[in-house]
Scaffold this active site. Structure first.
Site, PDB file in Angstrom:
ATOM      1  CE  LYS A  80      -3.883   2.257   2.604  1.00 56.95           C
ATOM      2  NZ  LYS A  80      -4.826   2.125   3.711  1.00 56.95           N
ATOM      3  CB  SER A 179      -8.157   4.155   2.556  1.00 53.12           C
ATOM      4  OG  SER A 179      -7.196   3.403   3.694  1.00 53.12           O
ATOM      5  CB  SER A 203      -8.488   0.991   5.299  1.00 49.36           C
ATOM      6  OG  SER A 203      -9.242   2.248   5.176  1.00 49.36           O
TER       7      SER A 203
HETATM    8  N1  GLN Z   1     -13.247   5.031   5.994  1.00 56.00           N
HETATM    9  C1  GLN Z   1     -12.586   5.262   7.369  1.00 56.00           C
HETATM   10  C2  GLN Z   1     -12.137   6.782   7.031  1.00 56.00           C
HETATM   11  O1  GLN Z   1     -12.261   7.095   6.178  1.00 56.00           O
HETATM   12  C3  GLN Z   1     -11.436   4.427   7.366  1.00 56.00           C
HETATM   13  C4  GLN Z   1     -10.253   4.437   6.693  1.00 56.00           C
HETATM   14  C5  GLN Z   1      -9.151   3.814   7.171  1.00 56.00           C
HETATM   15  O2  GLN Z   1      -9.294   2.724   7.913  1.00 56.00           O
HETATM   16  N2  GLN Z   1      -7.884   4.275   7.038  1.00 56.00           N
HETATM   17  O3  GLN Z   1     -11.620   7.080   8.029  1.00 56.00           O
END
Ligand code: GLN
Length: 515
Positions: A80, A179, A203
Site C-alpha cells: 500500500k 482506503s 480500510s
Molecule cells: N473509511 C474510514 C475513514 O475514512 C477508515 C479509513 C481507514 O481505515 N484508513 O477514515
C-alpha cells in the site's frame, strides 16, 4: 516462457515452489510484472520499478540457493502506498508527496522483505531477519488513508496521465473499497498473491470484503507503525490482504513483532507462528452475534450471505450466541471526532519545509505554509483537518474530543462484556456490497455511515478480519467480519481457515477476465 499458473497460486504454494526450485524468484517476478502491465486499466498500481523488483528477486534466488532464505523468499507482494519504501516512490495518495522517495523502508516492508536493518539505522531490532518477499510495486489508496472507496487519491495510476479511481475487478464500474483499494483490487485480480494494507477504521476489512478476498487487521500494536504514514496514530494498524486465511497467517507471522526502537506503541508480544493453529476443530466455538450488526441499515443481500455463512459455521460445530454491542451507532460520531483530531495533528508536518510539495510563489513563511497546504491536500483531507482542529480547539475540546474519548472507552468495555459469553464475534463487514464509482463521492457523510460495522473494533483496538462468504446485488462479493479479543489473531485465522476448507467456493472464485 510464460507460467500461466503462477498468478493463481497462493502464497503458501508459491513459497513451496520457490523453495523446491520449481520456479525462480526472477521468473515469478517477471510473470507478475507482465500481468500488472496487462491489467493496468484497473488502476491498482501507482509505482513500479522493474529493476528494483528484479534485483530483490535475484537476491531471493541467491538466498534460496544458499539455504539462507526467509520463509517467504521470492514470493511477490504489493505494498500500500502509505508504507515508505526506498526503492519506490511513496505518495500516500497525495499531491503533497508526489514523487517523494523515502531514505528507508517501513518496518513492515523490511520485515516482509530483506529484513530490518535494510536501510534503517541499526539498533537491537536491526538483526531481525526478513521473510524474503519481493516487492512488485506500490498500490493506490485514498489520500492519507482517508476514505472508503479509493476515490480520494490524487495520484495517476500506472498507465494513466491523470488521477483515476481504482476499479473493482468484479465490475469495473464499481469501487474497490477503501482506503486499501489498490491492495484489494491487485490481489483479487491476481496481479499479486498478497498485499499490505492499513486499517484505521476498516480500510483492510472493507476493501477485502468488496473485492472478495481475505484480510486481517491485527490487535493495535501487533505490527510496527514505523514508516507507515500516520493518519490517526491511536487507531492505525497494518495487516495482510491475500486470497485465503492460510496465506494471511503466513504473512501476519512475518509482519508482526515488537519494534521497541522505532515504535513505542508496538507490543512486547513476540512474533507468533499463526499457521500453527489453523487446523483446530471449531466444535464448541461460541460465536457472538451482535444484534446491532443486523438491524435496519443492513441490506438484504448482505444479510442473506452472512446468515448463510453463520449456518455453515453451526454445521462446523460452532454455537451462535446472541450478544449486544449497545454503542455500535455511536462509533461513527466518536471515530469521526477522534480520527480527524489525530489527523489534524499528524498532517501538520506537511508544511512545505521538510517533505514533498512546496508552493512556488509566496510572500513570507505563513503565506508559504498556506499556499503549500491549500495546493497539496485534497478536499477530504482538508475537511478532516478542519474538523480535527475544531474539536481540539479551546472551548470545544471538552464537548467533543474528551466526550468522544470517554465513549471510546465504553465501546471497548462493551466488547469485554460481550467476550464473557463468546469466543469471537461475527457480523457483516459493510452494510452493502461495493457501490458504483461516483455514487457517494459527493456525499462524505454517506461514506462515513458505511463504516459502521468496522469502526467499533478499531476504536477498541481489537483484531478483526474479513472473509468472502457469498455474492450479493450485481454479483458482487460479500464479506463476513470476525472480531476477536486482544491478541486472538490465531483463533480468528483458524475460524476463517476452517470455513474456507469446508466451503472453498467463495475464496477461490475469481472475477471474470482475470483467469
Ligand atoms: N473509511 C474510514 C475513514 O475514512 C477508515 C479509513 C481507514 O481505515 N484508513 O477514515
Amino acid at each position: 516462457m510464460a507460467h500461466p499458473e503462477l498468478h493463481n497460486m497462493s502464497v503458501a504454494e508459491l513459497a513451496l515452489a520457490l523453495r523446491n526450485k520449481q520456479v525462480s524468484a526472477v521468473e515469478t517476478a517477471q510473470h507478475f510484472l507482465q500481468r500488472i502491465d496487462a491489467h493496468k486499466a484497473l488502476g491498482a498500481f501507482v509505482d513500479l520499478n522493474a529493476e528494483a523488483t528484479l534485483a530483490q528477486a535475484r537476491a531471493a534466488d541467491a538466498a534460496l540457493a544458499a539455504g539462507t532464505a526467509g520463509p517467504l523468499a521470492g514470493v511477490p507482494i504489493a505494498h500500500k502506498d502509505i508504507f515508505v519504501t526506498r526503492d519506490f516512490a511513496t505518495t500516500a495518495g497525495s499531491r503533497m508527496l508526489k514523487g517523494y522517495r523515502s531514505p528507508f523502508d517501513a518496518t513492515v516492508v523490511a520485515r516482509m522483505g530483506a529484513g530490518v536493518g535494510h536501510g534503517v539505522p541499526s539498533g537491537p531490532a536491526a538483526a531481525a531477519a526478513g521473510a524474503g518477499m519481493v516487492t512488485l510495486g506500490k498500490v493506490n489508496c485514498d489520500e492519507f488513508a482517508m476514505g472508503s472507496s479509493n476515490e480520494n487519491s490524487a495520484i495517476a495510476p500506472i498507465g494513466y496521465d491523470t488521477p483515476e479511481p481504482v476499479r473493482n475487478p468484479w465490475n469495473t464500474s464499481r469501487v474497490p473499497g477503501g482506503s486499501s483499494g489498490g491492495s484489494a483490487a491487485a490481489v483479487a485480480a491476481c496481479l499479486a498473491p498478497a498485499a499490505t494494507g492499513t486499517d484505521t477504521g476498516g480500510s483492510i476489512r472493507q476493501p477485502a470484503a468488496f473485492c472478495g478476498i481475505t484480510g486481517i487487521k491485527p490487535t493495535y500494536g501487533r505490527a510496527s507503525r514505523y514508516g507507515m504514514i500516520a493518519y490517526a496514530s491511536s487507531l492505525d494498524q497494518a495487516g495482510p490482504m491475500a486470497r485465503s486465511a492460510e496465506d494471511c497467517a503466513l504473512l501476519l507471522s512475518a509482519m508482526c513483532g515488537p519494534d521497541p526502537d522505532r515504535d513505542s506503541t508496538s507490543l512486547d508480544t513476540p512474533a507468533e507462528d499463526f499457521s500453527a493453529s489453523l487446523n483446530a476443530q471449531l466444535k464448541g466455538l461460541r460465536i457472538g452475534i451482535p444484534k446491532e450488526f443486523f438491524g435496519e441499515g443492513l441490506s438484504a443481500d448482505v444479510r442473506a450471505a452472512v446468515d448463510a455463512a453463520l449456518t455453515r459455521y453451526e454445521a462446523l460445530g460452532a454455537q451462535l450466541v446472541p450478544i449486544s454491542l449497545p454503542r455500535t451507532e455511536l462509533s461513527i460520531p466518536v471515530y469521526y471526532i477522534i480520527a480527524p483530531a489525530e489527523a489534524s495533528s499528524n498532517l501538520s508536518r506537511f508544511d512545505g519545509v521538510k517533505f514533498g510539495h512546496r508552493a512556488k510563489d509566496y510572500t513570507d513563511l505563513v503565506d508559504m505554509y498556506k499556499k503549500t497546504r491549500a495546493q497539496g491536500f485534497g478536499d477530504e483531507v482538508k475537511r478532516r483537518i478542519m474538523i480535527g482542529a475544531y474539536v481540539l480547539s479551546h472551548g470545544y475540546y471538552d464537548a467533543y474530543y474528551l466526550q468522544a474519548q470517554k465513549i471510546r472507552r465504553m465501546i471497548a468495555d462493551d466488547f469485554q462484556q460481550a467476550f464473557q459469553s463468546c469466543d469471537l464475534i461475527a457480523g457483516p463487514v459493510a452494510p452493502t456490497v461495493a457501490w458504483k464509482l461516483g455514487e457517494k463521492s459527493d456525499d462524505p457523510v454517506a461514506n462515513y455511515l458505511a463504516d459502521i460495522f468496522t469502526l467499533p473494533a478499531s476504536l477498541a483496538g481489537l483484531p478483526g478480519m474479513s472473509l468472502p462468504v457469498g455474492f450479493g446485488e450485481g454479483g458482487m462479493p460479500v464479506g463476513m467480519q470476525l472480531i476477536g479479543n486482544y491478541l486472538s489473531e490465531a483463533r480468528l485465522l483458524n475460524a476463517a481457515h476452517q470455513f474456507q476448507v469446508a466451503h472453498p467456493e467463495f475464496h477461490t472464485a475469481r472475477p471474470e477476465g482475470t483467469a
